[in-house]
Design a protein around this motif. Structure first.
Motif, PDB file in Angstrom:
ATOM      1  N   LEU A 181     -86.682  69.805  80.775  1.00  0.00           N
ATOM      2  CA  LEU A 181     -86.913  71.252  80.781  1.00  0.00           C
ATOM      3  C   LEU A 181     -85.650  71.987  81.225  1.00  0.00           C
ATOM      4  CD1 LEU A 181     -88.632  73.832  80.703  1.00  0.00           C
ATOM      5  CD2 LEU A 181     -89.461  73.255  83.003  1.00  0.00           C
ATOM      6  N   THR A 182     -84.995  71.474  82.255  1.00  0.00           N
ATOM      7  CA  THR A 182     -83.764  72.101  82.747  1.00  0.00           C
ATOM      8  C   THR A 182     -82.694  72.156  81.658  1.00  0.00           C
ATOM      9  OG1 THR A 182     -84.206  71.345  85.008  1.00  0.00           O
ATOM     10  CG2 THR A 182     -81.936  71.971  84.486  1.00  0.00           C
ATOM     11  N   LEU A 183     -82.535  71.054  80.936  1.00  0.00           N
ATOM     12  CA  LEU A 183     -81.535  71.010  79.869  1.00  0.00           C
ATOM     13  C   LEU A 183     -81.875  71.983  78.744  1.00  0.00           C
ATOM     14  CD1 LEU A 183     -80.861  67.160  79.617  1.00  0.00           C
ATOM     15  CD2 LEU A 183     -79.392  68.906  80.653  1.00  0.00           C
ATOM     16  N   GLN A 184     -83.164  72.087  78.410  1.00  0.00           N
ATOM     17  CA  GLN A 184     -83.581  73.022  77.369  1.00  0.00           C
ATOM     18  C   GLN A 184     -83.365  74.464  77.801  1.00  0.00           C
ATOM     19  OE1 GLN A 184     -83.639  71.059  74.648  1.00  0.00           O
ATOM     20  NE2 GLN A 184     -85.460  72.116  73.932  1.00  0.00           N
ATOM     21  N   ILE A 185     -83.639  74.756  79.071  1.00  0.00           N
ATOM     22  CA  ILE A 185     -83.431  76.110  79.586  1.00  0.00           C
ATOM     23  C   ILE A 185     -81.942  76.448  79.578  1.00  0.00           C
ATOM     24  CG2 ILE A 185     -83.555  77.543  81.660  1.00  0.00           C
ATOM     25  CD1 ILE A 185     -86.236  76.241  82.284  1.00  0.00           C
ATOM     26  N   ILE A 186     -81.101  75.482  79.969  1.00  0.00           N
ATOM     27  CA  ILE A 186     -79.656  75.714  79.956  1.00  0.00           C
ATOM     28  C   ILE A 186     -79.182  75.990  78.538  1.00  0.00           C
ATOM     29  CG2 ILE A 186     -77.407  74.599  80.253  1.00  0.00           C
ATOM     30  CD1 ILE A 186     -78.621  73.123  82.665  1.00  0.00           C
ATOM     31  N   LEU A 187     -79.625  75.162  77.599  1.00  0.00           N
ATOM     32  CA  LEU A 187     -79.197  75.299  76.212  1.00  0.00           C
ATOM     33  C   LEU A 187     -79.673  76.610  75.599  1.00  0.00           C
ATOM     34  CD1 LEU A 187     -77.904  74.063  73.644  1.00  0.00           C
ATOM     35  CD2 LEU A 187     -80.093  72.937  73.208  1.00  0.00           C
ATOM     36  N   ASN A 188     -80.976  76.835  75.624  1.00  0.00           N
ATOM     37  CA  ASN A 188     -81.526  78.035  74.988  1.00  0.00           C
ATOM     38  C   ASN A 188     -81.254  79.294  75.796  1.00  0.00           C
ATOM     39  OD1 ASN A 188     -82.530  76.604  72.793  1.00  0.00           O
ATOM     40  ND2 ASN A 188     -84.462  76.163  73.799  1.00  0.00           N
ATOM     41  N   GLY A 189     -81.234  79.171  77.132  1.00  0.00           N
ATOM     42  CA  GLY A 189     -80.924  80.329  77.967  1.00  0.00           C
ATOM     43  C   GLY A 189     -79.503  80.810  77.747  1.00  0.00           C
ATOM     44  N   THR A 190     -78.549  79.876  77.697  1.00  0.00           N
ATOM     45  CA  THR A 190     -77.169  80.239  77.409  1.00  0.00           C
ATOM     46  C   THR A 190     -77.059  80.904  76.046  1.00  0.00           C
ATOM     47  OG1 THR A 190     -76.353  78.383  78.736  1.00  0.00           O
ATOM     48  CG2 THR A 190     -74.824  79.333  77.137  1.00  0.00           C
ATOM     49  N   ASN A 191     -77.800  80.347  75.090  1.00  0.00           N
ATOM     50  CA  ASN A 191     -77.788  80.895  73.733  1.00  0.00           C
ATOM     51  C   ASN A 191     -78.297  82.334  73.711  1.00  0.00           C
ATOM     52  OD1 ASN A 191     -77.797  81.178  70.936  1.00  0.00           O
ATOM     53  ND2 ASN A 191     -78.694  79.182  70.580  1.00  0.00           N
ATOM     54  N   ILE A 192     -79.394  82.595  74.411  1.00  0.00           N
ATOM     55  CA  ILE A 192     -79.977  83.938  74.435  1.00  0.00           C
ATOM     56  C   ILE A 192     -79.009  84.943  75.063  1.00  0.00           C
ATOM     57  CG2 ILE A 192     -81.785  85.335  75.526  1.00  0.00           C
ATOM     58  CD1 ILE A 192     -83.675  82.923  75.115  1.00  0.00           C
ATOM     59  N   VAL A 193     -78.442  84.572  76.220  1.00  0.00           N
ATOM     60  CA  VAL A 193     -77.522  85.482  76.924  1.00  0.00           C
ATOM     61  C   VAL A 193     -76.291  85.767  76.068  1.00  0.00           C
ATOM     62  CG1 VAL A 193     -75.997  85.723  78.921  1.00  0.00           C
ATOM     63  CG2 VAL A 193     -78.311  84.816  79.220  1.00  0.00           C
ATOM     64  N   LEU A 194     -75.726  84.734  75.473  1.00  0.00           N
ATOM     65  CA  LEU A 194     -74.525  84.923  74.661  1.00  0.00           C
ATOM     66  C   LEU A 194     -74.823  85.670  73.362  1.00  0.00           C
ATOM     67  CD1 LEU A 194     -72.653  81.516  75.114  1.00  0.00           C
ATOM     68  CD2 LEU A 194     -72.226  83.703  76.253  1.00  0.00           C
ATOM     69  N   ALA A 195     -76.018  85.471  72.802  1.00  0.00           N
ATOM     70  CA  ALA A 195     -76.381  86.196  71.585  1.00  0.00           C
ATOM     71  C   ALA A 195     -76.410  87.702  71.849  1.00  0.00           C
ATOM     72  CB  ALA A 195     -77.737  85.722  71.065  1.00  0.00           C
ATOM     73  N   ILE A 196     -76.961  88.075  72.992  1.00  0.00           N
ATOM     74  CA  ILE A 196     -76.994  89.486  73.360  1.00  0.00           C
ATOM     75  C   ILE A 196     -75.580  90.009  73.618  1.00  0.00           C
ATOM     76  CG2 ILE A 196     -77.791  91.141  75.099  1.00  0.00           C
ATOM     77  CD1 ILE A 196     -80.280  89.339  75.448  1.00  0.00           C
ATOM     78  N   LEU A 197     -74.779  89.195  74.344  1.00  0.00           N
ATOM     79  CA  LEU A 197     -73.408  89.603  74.669  1.00  0.00           C
ATOM     80  C   LEU A 197     -72.546  89.718  73.410  1.00  0.00           C
ATOM     81  CD1 LEU A 197     -71.095  90.141  76.675  1.00  0.00           C
ATOM     82  CD2 LEU A 197     -70.782  87.647  76.831  1.00  0.00           C
ATOM     83  N   PHE A 198     -72.518  88.646  72.612  1.00  0.00           N
ATOM     84  CA  PHE A 198     -71.659  88.642  71.428  1.00  0.00           C
ATOM     85  C   PHE A 198     -72.187  89.551  70.323  1.00  0.00           C
ATOM     86  CE2 PHE A 198     -70.255  83.985  72.385  1.00  0.00           C
ATOM     87  CZ  PHE A 198     -69.497  84.449  73.451  1.00  0.00           C
ATOM     88  N   GLY A 199     -73.518  89.492  70.111  1.00  0.00           N
ATOM     89  CA  GLY A 199     -74.093  90.220  68.987  1.00  0.00           C
ATOM     90  C   GLY A 199     -74.202  91.712  69.207  1.00  0.00           C
TER      91      GLY A 199
END
Length: 459
Positions: A181-199
């Protein structure tokens, strides 16, 4: 050390021990694996919603359509190749059950090297995919260009994408649900934050969403390797010869091939449903697409219990302890049907608001409501199939799983040929539910014989 892990391990190069290593399978153990896995899997649709919302803010229909097609293309190709996760889980779980830490490491490195190799192959094939695939999925050149741009960025980190499959498979094979669960949160959480930042913040749009995913995949690999490597002992480190053992590699490749065929047939069944549904008109096709989201949500909830079945069945086979295998069958089956019943009831009660959330078309809403019952029960009709998939993958009975998928698909086609002309779209959904039932019952019928073979030395 994980709770209940055997203390002993095999020396490198010795024959696999067939000693019996008892362990208890409890409700707490099953749910301790299943619940974190379910929560981890549920972060995936949240990521999809975030990406859609970010691109949706651009107000460009072509950009949103290009993102959707690119994501579908990526999921179709890479989702079918996610066997690295499941095969690694099964093989690691068996080594875990034997108390063989040396082989656990060896399985991980074999899977990781294979994943990186497949990633390089995907990079080499990407120009061919980018040239033809988008035009096969849309006739709009602007949408196709957006798809190429999105996919062209995401494909750059293909080795990292497949490596993350191997890392998660290793963790889940050891029954470390919370770490998964921790690894999935890191992976998808990072993706969500960066998608908002970059996009949005930086205004990169679709390219920003793609770069966010690429960066998240690399981040996931770096953190995942750092966490997993800390669990490795130098005393148990496999040699290069151990990792590249021809027999072990053949076992991994055969397991992967069987799971790949099974996944392709399953995706083919859904594609057939979509194709036949399109013959009923645009409204029915759209309604079926809305209802398939309900089916997929049911699958996300059941996947966690399937993962628990994978780990516990594999561990029991490795430990050569039949009572734990039988107990795992009973408890994962019980909780699978409980979960399916709860989810099905929720969809019956709240199905209408969910449909209204997913579409604003009055005609589509009315049509989807007409067939809601069929989608709501897919969790119940598919519960045994999900559980059995987990059991067969964990026990590495992949050939039988592949064969029963072929038999079930043949039965599905017969059902479509008989029921669709007689019942229309109702017959289409009934055929899907029968397909799910057949998969579960055909696999369950094989369990006693396969278990006798796998536990033949346990007396």
């Amino acid at each position: 050390m994980e709770s209940g892990e055997p203390e002993r391990h095999q020396e490198a190069g010795t024959t696999e021990s067939r000693a019996i290593r008892p362990f208890d399978v409890t409700h707490r153990l099953v749910l301790g694996i299943a619940i974190p896995m379910t929560l981890g899997f549920l972060t995936t649709p949240l990521l999809g919603l975030t990406s859609t919302a970010v691109v949706g803010q651009l107000g460009q229909a072509e950009a949103l359509a290009g993102l959707a097609i690119g994501a579908i293309l990526f999921d179709l190709i890479y989702g079918s190749l996610s066997f690295f996760r499941t095969s690694t889980t099964g093989l690691v779980a068996q080594a875990f059950g034997r108390g063989d830490r040396h082989e656990q490491q060896a399985v991980f490195w074999r899977a990781l090297l294979s994943a990186l190799g497949l990633g390089v192959i995907m990079l080499a094939l990407s120009p061919l995919i980018l040239r033809f695939a988008p035009d096969l999925m849309t006739s709009d050149p602007i949408v196709a260009d957006v798809t190429r741009h999105y996919f062209g960025i995401r494909v750059l980190t293909s080795p990292a994408t497949f490596a993350n499959f191997a890392i998660l498979g290793f963790v889940l094979g050891r029954g470390q649900g919370m770490l998964g669960l921790t690894l999935q949160i890191i992976l998808n959480g990072t993706n969500i934050v960066l998608a908002i930042l970059f996009g949005l913040v930086l205004g990169w749009g679709v390219a920003g969403v793609a770069w966010a995913t690429a960066a998240a995949e690399v981040t996931g690999v770096v953190i995942g390797l750092a966490i997993v490597s800390r669990q490795f002992s130098a005393a148990d480190r496999p040699s290069r010869a151990d990792i590249l053992d021809a027999a072990k590699l053949r076992q991994l490749f055969q397991l992967n091939a069987d799971i790949l065929i099974r996944s392709l047939i399953l995706n083919g069944a859904f594609a057939v449903l979509t194709r036949i549904g399109s013959s009923f008109g645009a409204v029915t096709l759209a309604a079926n697409a809305v209802l398939m989201n309900i089916f997929m949500l049911s699958a996300f909830f059941l996947d966690g219990l399937a993962g628990a079945a994978e780990q516990l069945a594999g561990r029991a086979v490795g430990a050569q302890y039949r009572p734990s295998f039988d107990r795992a069958l009973k408890l994962t089956g019980l909780w699978s049907f409980v979960m399916a019943g709860v989810v099905g009831l929720l969809f019956v009660v709240f199905g209408q608001p969910i449909i209204e959330l997913l579409t604003t078309s009055a005609d589509v809403r009315q049509e989807a409501t007409l067939y809601l019952g069929w989608a709501a029960v897919t969790g119940l009709t598919g519960a045994l199939a999900f559980q059995m998939d987990g059991v067969f993958i964990g026990a590495t009975w992949s050939r039988e799983m592949r064969n029963m998928m072929l038999v079930s698909f043949a039965g599905y086609c017969v059902g479509l040929a008989v029921l669709v002309p007689a019942m229309g779209n109702h017959g289409l959904w009934l055929s899907l539910n029968l397909f799910l039932l057949m998969r579960g019952f055909f696999l369950a019928a094989m369990v006693p014989r396969k278990a006798r073979q796998s536990f033949v030395s346990a007396h």
